[in-house]
Design a protein around this motif. Structure first.
Motif, mmCIF file in Angstrom:
data_model
loop_
_atom_site.group_PDB
_atom_site.id
_atom_site.type_symbol
_atom_site.label_atom_id
_atom_site.label_comp_id
_atom_site.label_asym_id
_atom_site.label_seq_id
_atom_site.Cartn_x
_atom_site.Cartn_y
_atom_site.Cartn_z
ATOM 1 N N PRO A 135 -3.157 4.486 -5.040
ATOM 2 C CA PRO A 135 -3.729 3.443 -5.658
ATOM 3 C C PRO A 135 -4.926 3.587 -6.252
ATOM 4 O O PRO A 135 -5.558 4.719 -5.959
ATOM 5 C CB PRO A 135 -3.602 2.162 -4.362
ATOM 6 C CG PRO A 135 -2.874 2.660 -3.386
ATOM 7 C CD PRO A 135 -2.959 4.199 -3.379
ATOM 8 N N ALA A 136 -5.495 2.807 -7.014
ATOM 9 C CA ALA A 136 -6.537 2.942 -7.845
ATOM 10 C C ALA A 136 -8.022 2.469 -7.105
ATOM 11 O O ALA A 136 -9.067 2.995 -7.713
ATOM 12 C CB ALA A 136 -6.396 1.807 -9.111
ATOM 13 N N LEU A 137 -7.983 1.666 -6.004
ATOM 14 C CA LEU A 137 -9.410 1.142 -5.857
ATOM 15 C C LEU A 137 -10.344 2.125 -5.503
ATOM 16 O O LEU A 137 -11.531 2.215 -6.143
ATOM 17 C CB LEU A 137 -9.369 0.278 -4.682
ATOM 18 C CG LEU A 137 -10.502 -0.358 -4.090
ATOM 19 C CD1 LEU A 137 -11.206 -1.371 -5.131
ATOM 20 C CD2 LEU A 137 -10.261 -0.992 -2.915
ATOM 21 N N VAL A 138 -10.024 3.010 -4.565
ATOM 22 C CA VAL A 138 -11.150 4.039 -4.176
ATOM 23 C C VAL A 138 -11.481 5.105 -5.408
ATOM 24 O O VAL A 138 -12.770 5.367 -5.386
ATOM 25 C CB VAL A 138 -10.473 4.666 -2.872
ATOM 26 C CG1 VAL A 138 -11.695 5.528 -2.397
ATOM 27 C CG2 VAL A 138 -10.397 3.614 -1.651
ATOM 28 N N LYS A 139 -10.341 5.297 -6.180
ATOM 29 C CA LYS A 139 -10.860 6.412 -6.967
ATOM 30 C C LYS A 139 -11.564 5.650 -8.134
ATOM 31 O O LYS A 139 -12.254 6.280 -8.983
ATOM 32 C CB LYS A 139 -9.371 7.010 -7.628
ATOM 33 C CG LYS A 139 -8.883 7.867 -6.744
ATOM 34 C CD LYS A 139 -7.360 8.342 -7.145
ATOM 35 C CE LYS A 139 -6.455 7.299 -6.867
ATOM 36 N NZ LYS A 139 -4.933 7.565 -7.357
ATOM 37 N N LEU A 186 -4.460 -2.931 0.217
ATOM 38 C CA LEU A 186 -3.176 -2.474 -0.317
ATOM 39 C C LEU A 186 -3.602 -1.597 -1.604
ATOM 40 O O LEU A 186 -2.556 -0.240 -1.817
ATOM 41 C CB LEU A 186 -2.334 -3.598 -0.995
ATOM 42 C CG LEU A 186 -1.496 -4.437 0.144
ATOM 43 C CD1 LEU A 186 -0.942 -5.721 -0.718
ATOM 44 C CD2 LEU A 186 -0.301 -3.561 0.803
ATOM 45 N N ASN A 187 -4.484 -1.828 -1.982
ATOM 46 C CA ASN A 187 -5.173 -0.748 -3.347
ATOM 47 C C ASN A 187 -5.933 0.330 -2.855
ATOM 48 O O ASN A 187 -6.768 1.132 -3.641
ATOM 49 C CB ASN A 187 -5.943 -1.776 -4.322
ATOM 50 C CG ASN A 187 -5.650 -1.285 -5.572
ATOM 51 O OD1 ASN A 187 -5.551 -0.066 -5.812
ATOM 52 N ND2 ASN A 187 -5.895 -1.997 -6.751
ATOM 53 N N THR A 188 -5.892 0.453 -1.507
ATOM 54 C CA THR A 188 -6.625 1.604 -1.060
ATOM 55 C C THR A 188 -5.824 2.808 -0.706
ATOM 56 O O THR A 188 -5.943 3.883 -0.944
ATOM 57 C CB THR A 188 -7.592 0.995 0.205
ATOM 58 O OG1 THR A 188 -8.629 -0.056 -0.273
ATOM 59 C CG2 THR A 188 -8.552 2.269 0.728
ATOM 60 N N LYS A 189 -4.861 2.475 0.431
ATOM 61 C CA LYS A 189 -4.013 3.609 0.830
ATOM 62 C C LYS A 189 -2.797 2.876 1.584
ATOM 63 O O LYS A 189 -2.900 1.754 1.945
ATOM 64 C CB LYS A 189 -4.743 4.688 1.777
ATOM 65 C CG LYS A 189 -4.126 5.916 1.830
ATOM 66 C CD LYS A 189 -4.591 6.810 2.975
ATOM 67 C CE LYS A 189 -3.900 7.768 3.072
ATOM 68 N NZ LYS A 189 -4.201 8.837 4.007
#
Lengths: 311, 566
Positions: free
Chosen positions: B85-89, B201-204
């Motif tokens: 997912p996108a959050l951390v990147k 959920l958007n982390t991993k």
């Protein structure tokens, strides 16, 4: 003991455990010899070492530091990637942390010296064999010729003493050595001395001799071979290639002066497999022609690699 | 009362948050200060590349939002690394863009990417302090945060631009928000829990297991009164689970542009990637596993081998004491009845541990990745461990009260006990750097003991960072270096940071290289043997050594390998 007293005692035990772990950390962090300690052992090992000896490191995982600091002179590839230690008359064991090499179990110690955290021992093989001929050492045009059969035709494999070394990284056949016989049956059909990783991740110096396709044979023919009582050796396939156990069995057939003396079969999962073939009436011959023939029903990833000697 | 109190829900104020912020800031400062000798792990390389691509999309979004949300544009920039997912990147992209490119606060690009991950690590400490303080005491909060910070492998992962520490933080945050929503009621925390769950959920994908913890928590804590509540026409469940189930996925999709189009197919692709993930190789007690069945002892044994033993001892004490405080009256008639805990805090923490470890009850769950795959359990273990610490300190204090001069404050005893239990984790964490994944605790004999036991020595090829000085000194200008397990983009980042000479050329076959790296992992041992044949020697030119254990070896052409004359 009352429950409260027990609880208090346990409570006091916790900080003690913490301090014990702290002590344990410093103990174990400094337990294994540093690179400098290995360097200091260099003179002792070189003094003990004689060409033909095998230097064994215990525990084995420390060997890369030993090779780095003691030098490649005492760790020739032939000895580091040995088939086993039975052929050696003497061994130098360099040990740390009280470890001993299981390979040298039963070998009497002739000499022992302590250098810092390392112990250097000279050990003697209680039953040294007389190896009359080593097929791996003698692979080359002066003693051997190589050919293969395919679709009923026999074709020679050309020897090249200066072929380009080729390596393919992870999940690959063993390295293509500079001295090798190249057969006209695809780039991976060469015969040469290389090193494979066996099922215990150990290096094994051996003759890479894959079979050709179509059930043909790769044939190594040695001339003027002085024979002992047996031909013994090991055969294996690079572990990463055999571990899924999907390949067909590979057979090494041995003929002496035109007569079959036996065969060894390697099946996936058998690892570095020993074999020994009695020479019967051929035993003790001073000059014999020995053929080592490799075949498999299917050739895909049948990267047989074997070593053999007569003793 | 031997086994601690049952009070929950203490007031936590601004000063506590200030203290939590201080803890976070101090940890982040240490992480930044120690980042420059830590090589880049394989996965970091993939996320550098992805984050740079996403940063370009953020530029477009900033300049021309209508253009940015077109499918063709989204697909161009968000296709990269769409298996995560996108959050951390996105956070990495923003910290790199703003703090490195625009403000120039970081000297190294790699550290500016990593800073995003470090923020999550700091956040975990802050959260642990606040939750521990609110649920038990400030001592519990502080000790929980310190025990977490002083796990050697947590310290390693906290440096990285990866998702493991971020998901541990977001899991903890979502659980905390859910806990507050139950404890306090109302809409604000329910909505917070929902949003944070969406961010998790958007982390991993570890976040997929969070609903299991929430459902189990509701069933156990509310199950017995469920029917009565329904009969009395009271809504039997709190609002937060429903908010999490509805708003959470919306946040997840809303903040991951890749899912804005062909949502269902792309979501399925994401799920399939992880449910059908390749099995990687990992050695365990001398045997390399690469396909099921995997040993079920892997997760508990690796926890024992890598988490400071004193932390685990405190965890056991804390867990048992809390279980007794909650359930002891069922077994022992004179045990005190617990005070009501509307949020069933101990149960939630226990589920935080159990759910994270549960996948390894199956022998088909992949075991690669060292210990990071159950990393979400560690904050909860530290909360229990801190409860254990509080209990131990109290017992010691009580026992010594009558024997020590009155001038000795009771706090001094707490501090002394604290020093005793934190010194080993501190020493191990300091000693583990920059070898993080090679570290093992004294219980298994440290790194040498683990090598003798046949435990994994490293993965991800990050230890290249330990031999950069040798490469810079010995490899000639334009020299070719075989990178082995170091990912191309991780190597490139070392060059961009100036940690290895920019004129070196990375190659993928030892025979093409002037110098070759070998990151020791048993299943790749044959790569080292290729180097013996290539360079005609079994002697490495250099070895990176940790506590006497060889970790990374460098082989080289003879003219390069010989020692330089000083």
């Amino acid at each position: 003991m009352k429950p409260r007293t027990l609880v208090t005692a346990l409570a006091f035990a916790v900080p003690v455990i913490g301090l014990l772990e702290l002590g344990g950390y410093f103990h174990f962090a400094n337990r294994a010899p540093s690179p400098e300690a290995w360097e200091q052992a260099r003179p002792a090992v070189h003094e003990a070492y004689q060409p033909g000896d095998v230097v064994v490191v215990a525990p084995r995982w420390a060997e890369p530091i030993a090779r780095w600091k003691l030098g490649g002179e005492v760790f020739p590839l032939r000895e580091v990637a040995r088939p086993d230690v039975t052929r050696y008359a003497r061994a130098i064991e360099v040990s740390s942390m009280g470890a001993r090499s299981p390979e040298l179990e039963g070998w009497p110690v002739d000499k022992e010296s302590h250098v810092g955290k390392l112990v250097v021992r000279t050990l003697r093989n209680p039953v040294p064999p007389t190896v009359t001929f080593d097929f791996t050492d003698h692979l080359g045009p002066s003693r051997a010729e190589v050919e293969f059969t395919k679709k009923g035709r026999t074709q020679p494999c050309r020897y090249n003493a200066r072929a380009p070394i080729e390596t393919r990284g992870y999940y690959s056949p063993p390295p293509f050595p500079a001295q090798r016989y190249q057969c006209d049956d695809g780039p991976e059909h060469f015969i040469g001395v290389t090193v494979i990783q066996d099922d215990r991740a150990l290096p094994r110096r051996c003759i890479f001799a894959p079979p050709p396709g179509d059930g043909g044979e790769t044939i190594l023919r040695y001339r003027d071979v002085p024979l002992g009582k047996v031909i013994r050796g090991h055969l294996g396939i690079q572990w990463i290639m055999e571990r899924d156990r999907l390949g067909s069995p590979t057979t090494l057939r041995v003929r002496v002066d035109g007569e079959d003396v036996g065969q060894a079969v390697h099946e996936d999962g058998e690892g570095w497999k020993p074999f020994e073939l009695a020479l019967g009436s051929h035993a003790g011959k001073e000059k014999a022609t020995v053929e080592l023939r490799v075949t498999a029903p299917e050739r895909k990833e049948r990267h047989l690699c074997f070593e053999a000697d007569s003793r | 009362m031997i086994f601690g109190n049952n009070r929950v829900g203490r007031p936590v104020g601004f000063r506590d948050h200030l203290f939590g912020f201080f803890l976070a800031a101090a940890y982040i400062a240490i992480l930044i200060a120690t980042a420059d000798n830590l090589g880049y792990a394989r996965d970091e390389g993939f996320y550098f590349r992805a984050s740079e691509t996403y940063a370009k999309w953020f530029d477009i979004l900033w300049d021309d939002p209508k253009e940015a949300i077109k499918k063709s544009v989204v697909d161009t920039y968000w296709k990269t690394n769409n298996e995560h997912p996108a959050l951390v990147k996105s956070v990495f992209a923003l910290t790199w863009t703003i703090l490195y490119k625009k403000l120039g606060w970081f000297a190294e690009e790699g550290t500016s990417f990593r800073f995003g991950g470090m923020l999550f690590a700091g956040g975990a400490l802050w959260l642990l302090y606040i939750w521990g303080a609110r649920a038990r005491s400030r001592t519990v909060g502080l000790v929980a945060a310190l025990l977490f910070a002083l796990m050697p492998r947590i310290f390693y992962h906290s440096h990285l631009d990866c998702f493991d520490v971020p998901i541990a933080t977001m899991w903890l945050f979502a659980a905390y928000a859910y806990w507050r929503s139950i404890q306090q009621g109302g809409v604000v925390w329910a909505l917070t829990a929902a949003v944070v769950f969406g961010l998790a959920l958007n982390t991993k994908h570890n976040s997929w297991f969070l609903p299991f913890a929430v459902i189990a928590h509701l069933l156990v804590s509310r199950g017995p009164t469920l029917l009565r509540d329904i009969r009395e026409r009271r809504f039997p469940l709190p609002l937060s689970p429903f908010a999490m189930a509805t708003i959470g996925p919306l946040v997840f999709v809303g903040l991951w542009p890749w899912l804005w189009f062909d949502t269902f197919e792309r979501f399925l692709g994401y799920v399939r990637f992880h449910t059908n993930h390749d099995y990687y190789n990992i050695v365990y007690f001398g045997q390399t596993y690469w396909k099921p069945p995997f040993p079920r002892s892997w997760a508990p044994m690796m926890t024992l081998a890598t988490v400071p033993t004193i932390t685990l001892v405190l965890f056991v004490i804390g867990f048992v004491s809390r279980a007794y405080a909650r359930l002891g009256y069922l077994l022992v008639s004179r045990a005190p009845r617990p005070e009501p805990d509307r949020a069933s805090t101990d149960l939630l923490w226990a589920l935080g541990v159990a759910v994270a470890y549960a996948p390894w009850l199956s022998n088909s769950t992949p075991i690669f990745g060292g210990t990071k795959h159950w990393i979400t359990a560690y904050p909860f273990m530290c909360l229990f461990a801190a409860c254990g610490f509080e209990l131990v300190a109290k017992q010691v204090r009580t026992a010594l009260a009558a024997k020590l001069p009155s001038a000795v404050p009771s706090r001094a005893i707490d501090v002394a006990v604290g020093l005793c239990v934190l010194s080993a984790p501190l020493a191990q964490t300091v000693g583990s750097h920059p070898w993080g994944l090679s570290n093992y605790v004294p219980l298994v004999g440290g790194a040498p003991g683990a090598a003798s036991l046949g435990l994994n020595r490293q993965f991800w090829g990050f230890t290249t960072g330990a031999v950069t000085d040798w490469l810079n000194e010995h490899v000639p200008k334009g020299g070719r270096v075989y990178l082995h397990d170091t990912a191309w983009d991780s190597w490139r980042m070392l060059q961009r940071d100036g940690r290895v000479a920019s004129h070196f050329r990375g190659v993928f076959q030892p025979h093409k290289a002037d110098a070759s790296l070998y990151h020791h992992e048993e299943h790749m041992q044959h790569v080292e043997y290729q180097m013996w044949v290539t360079y005609g020697t079994t002697a490495p030119a250099h070895v990176g050594v940790y506590d006497g254990v060889p970790i990374i070896y460098v082989y080289a052409r003879p003219d390069i390998a010989k020692p330089k004359e000083k």
